[in-house]
Design an enzyme around this catalytic site. Sequence first.
Site, short mmCIF file in Angstrom:
data_model
loop_
_atom_site.label_atom_id
_atom_site.label_comp_id
_atom_site.label_asym_id
_atom_site.label_seq_id
_atom_site.Cartn_x
_atom_site.Cartn_y
_atom_site.Cartn_z
N TYR A 136 100.93 40.88 71.23
CA TYR A 136 102.06 41.35 70.65
C TYR A 136 102.90 42.23 71.49
CZ TYR A 136 100.03 40.03 66.25
OH TYR A 136 99.66 39.32 64.75
N LYS A 186 86.35 38.32 70.66
CA LYS A 186 85.87 36.97 71.22
C LYS A 186 85.61 36.79 72.43
CE LYS A 186 86.07 32.47 70.09
NZ LYS A 186 84.92 31.80 69.16
N ASP A 218 85.96 34.29 64.79
CA ASP A 218 85.74 32.85 63.86
C ASP A 218 84.47 33.24 62.89
OD1 ASP A 218 84.13 32.92 66.01
OD2 ASP A 218 84.35 30.83 66.38
N ASP A 242 95.52 41.51 62.39
CA ASP A 242 96.52 40.98 61.68
C ASP A 242 96.11 39.76 60.69
OD1 ASP A 242 99.06 40.57 60.54
OD2 ASP A 242 99.93 39.89 62.42
N ASP A 246 95.03 40.14 56.41
CA ASP A 246 95.57 39.27 55.48
C ASP A 246 94.63 38.31 54.76
OD1 ASP A 246 98.15 40.11 56.32
OD2 ASP A 246 98.87 38.29 56.52
#
Length: 350
Positions: A136, A186, A218, A242, A246
Amino acid sequence: MPLIAVLPGDGIGPEVTTQARRVLEALNLDLQFEEAPVGGAGYLASGVPLPPETLALAKRADGVLFGAVGDPRFEALERRLRPEAALLALRRELGLFVNLRPATLFPGLEDASPLKPEVVDGLDIVIVRELIGDVYFGEKGRRTTQEGLRQGYDWMSYDEAEVERIAIVGFEMAKRRKRKLCSVDKANVLETSQLWRDVVNEVAVRYPEVALTHMYVDNAAMQLVRRPADFDVIVTGNLFGDILSDQASMCAGSIGMLPSASLADWSGANGMYEPIHGSAPDIAGQGKANPCAAILSAAMLLRHSLGEEACALRIEAAVAKALEAGARTPDLGGSLTTSEMGDAVLSALT
């Protein structure tokens, strides 16, 4: 007299922050409120999404109550002028590297979750998300390859100091709860994640009382659906945080139920508090928005920036009481308007 900067923003932002402010005012804490435009509203007011006056207000306030930014009318603007640029700039300018996102299943909302009640029962997670690094805030742009193809790029990176400080927050949060911390990365693919894992392991030596586990992002996404109540505190980077927060919101019944706190340190000075649901332009102005996330964000403001723990607990209890009594906005399968849901929380508060 504590100063609260109210930045309603775009879409449903003004609707939900109005209800959060009503609840704060009902506590008679002698708070001072000052409102300013941000996002698309800021662009319309001054030609930039974060007007200098808005930033100055946020810097001098004791806490910032933020609504949402995002408006499809401005999608054709260059990136720095789009509404979302205001949010990133506020985080950067205020040094808000910690994002706390609790996901709790309130009693009575078991049927609102898309997961089976027996799967989601006991859900009570805090996601500690690093907020001012990762892709970001890394270098980004477009270029042309040697073959003449358009190519976009975004640079993901963390240095060890950035990882260490957010890891400390994760461990401190876990120490105050069930002493379980899951670090999500990851590392099997990304060198950035391998550094993340190495540094988290180094910090773990200082917290022998906290049980640390690591999980690839994942797998974490899968386990949040399969056994969400197994998690307590999750610490992760900006991008993964992020997405996972959600996802966790839907485990809890609705994205309209999740608050967040963005902090520069544990003192909560200049902290920014916002619902995670975004501007939802498709329902803006229709009275359909759920204000609970904004109201619960106001509770986090009281807790972290003003030290008003008792009042924060009162608000959270009032939201739980209103929901238990059957108060529901459309996202929860009910028919109450935004203001009616605010009325229900206020009634429970008093």
